[in-house]
Write an enzyme that holds these catalytic residues in place. Structure first.
Site, PDB file in Angstrom:
ATOM      1  N   THR A  35       0.855  -1.192   0.000  1.00 22.02           N
ATOM      2  CA  THR A  35       0.000   0.000   0.000  1.00 22.02           C
ATOM      3  C   THR A  35       0.889   1.240   0.000  1.00 22.02           C
ATOM      4  O   THR A  35       1.789   1.367   0.834  1.00 22.02           O
ATOM      5  CB  THR A  35      -0.938   0.001   1.221  1.00 22.02           C
ATOM      6  OG1 THR A  35      -1.756  -1.173   1.156  1.00 22.02           O
ATOM      7  CG2 THR A  35      -1.839   1.223   1.221  1.00 22.02           C
ATOM      8  N   TYR A  36       0.640   2.107  -0.969  1.00 22.26           N
ATOM      9  CA  TYR A  36       1.414   3.345  -1.115  1.00 22.26           C
ATOM     10  C   TYR A  36       0.579   4.520  -0.616  1.00 22.26           C
ATOM     11  O   TYR A  36      -0.633   4.556  -0.820  1.00 22.26           O
ATOM     12  CB  TYR A  36       1.792   3.561  -2.577  1.00 22.26           C
ATOM     13  CG  TYR A  36       2.788   2.545  -3.062  1.00 22.26           C
ATOM     14  CD1 TYR A  36       4.152   2.799  -2.960  1.00 22.26           C
ATOM     15  CD2 TYR A  36       2.382   1.327  -3.588  1.00 22.26           C
ATOM     16  CE1 TYR A  36       5.087   1.860  -3.385  1.00 22.26           C
ATOM     17  CE2 TYR A  36       3.305   0.376  -4.016  1.00 22.26           C
ATOM     18  CZ  TYR A  36       4.658   0.655  -3.911  1.00 22.26           C
ATOM     19  OH  TYR A  36       5.579  -0.274  -4.319  1.00 22.26           O
ATOM     20  N   TYR A  37       1.263   5.470   0.008  1.00 20.93           N
ATOM     21  CA  TYR A  37       0.559   6.600   0.640  1.00 20.93           C
ATOM     22  C   TYR A  37       0.885   7.934  -0.031  1.00 20.93           C
ATOM     23  O   TYR A  37       2.005   8.148  -0.499  1.00 20.93           O
ATOM     24  CB  TYR A  37       0.932   6.666   2.133  1.00 20.93           C
ATOM     25  CG  TYR A  37       0.299   5.521   2.868  1.00 20.93           C
ATOM     26  CD1 TYR A  37      -0.939   5.654   3.470  1.00 20.93           C
ATOM     27  CD2 TYR A  37       0.905   4.263   2.882  1.00 20.93           C
ATOM     28  CE1 TYR A  37      -1.549   4.574   4.097  1.00 20.93           C
ATOM     29  CE2 TYR A  37       0.297   3.185   3.496  1.00 20.93           C
ATOM     30  CZ  TYR A  37      -0.929   3.355   4.101  1.00 20.93           C
ATOM     31  OH  TYR A  37      -1.538   2.284   4.702  1.00 20.93           O
TER      32      TYR A  37
END
Lengths: 184, 184
Positions: A35-37
């Site tokens: 998961t990239y933020y």
């Protein structure tokens, strides 16, 4: 330490058979969810940074979760980035902390990843949800002078497993996932 | 769940002797180092939030490091905060990631902490570097109706160990440390 990494689209079933014929060594298989933020105070696409939570589930054993910061390219030539990574107890809790701090989950890349060792190279077979099947051939060299021959060796490995070096893609899986969404 | 917690300055040697006379049970002793961060995009003192890395070293066993987010008071009455916490592999690496993201270490509170159990209360003896010696008496109650009697019980425990409930301090150790620095 420099890394050579070449990624091409592939039919994984055919590559798997070919690796078997060549006697490549299967090293491991994992399921990864990355998961990239997005940051509240900077545009990571503009600063060329990334903040990621990776949960990795091996075939046997417990899931491992890591928090990773990737800095911008140190220089264009070597494609080297600063990478800072630590294990965390629980991905959902770190996600909750990041969300409270104003970081928003931009996208999650899920893939089945199998790794093989072959003549000094790591061959990775990735089946990426919503993106497709890809093979990465990579190795590390001590200094810049070794880069060119390592790259040629990687092309040779690609050809031996029936793939075309000129199909090389430079876009990350996150980039490919976001592109496929904007095509919808 | 509501928490009642009362903190007073104390001479720990005297309190330790008194706890021994009363037959309180020593539960554990740890060394804690808490580093608090400033955010790049918000003023945590204004939003009443906190981001902390706590490294805790027990007398026996390995150091444990945790990342904690504390939200603002949910309401004034109960002094309840949202607290989100997870173990992390390595405090220095998390510090490096936070620093890269623009969070700055504001201060580190170091303390020796001994805990005792006594008549349903936890009594904590804290020797805080650069701040002083304090005792905390705390317990948890299921619902708000139990708060008043739990507080009175805590005052009674304080008096039995020779301390004065009216000496109660509401400032956090971080606050006390920052105050002591601004006095310099």
């Amino acid at each position: 330490m420099y890394e050579v990494e070449i990624k091409v689209p592939a039919d994984l079933e055919r590559v798997r058979n070919r690796l078997d014929e060549l006697g490549a060594t299967s090293t491991d298989a994992v399921v990864q969810a990355d998961t990239y933020y997005d940051a509240p105070h900077r545009s990571f696409p503009e600063t060329d940074e990334a903040l990621r939570i990776r949960s990795e589930r091996p075939e046997r054993g417990d899931e491992v979760t890591r928090l990773t910061y990737k800095g911008p390219l140190v220089d264009d030539e070597s494609k080297t980035r600063e990478e800072i990574e630590t294990a965390v107890g629980d991905g959902e809790t770190v996600d909750a902390i990041l969300t409270k701090l104003g970081f928003d989950a931009a996208a999650t890349v899920r893939k089945d990843r199998e790794r093989f060792a072959f003549e000094g190279y790591t061959i990775t077979l990735d089946s990426v949800d919503g993106v497709g099947e890809y093979v990465e051939v990579e190795t590390e060299v001590e200094d810049e002078s070794g880069l060119e021959s390592a790259r040629e060796g990687a092309y040779e490995v690609l050809e031996r497993i029936g793939l075309e070096p000129s199909d090389q893609l430079r876009t990350s899986y996150l980039g490919l996932l976001l592109e496929s969404r904007s095509d919808d």
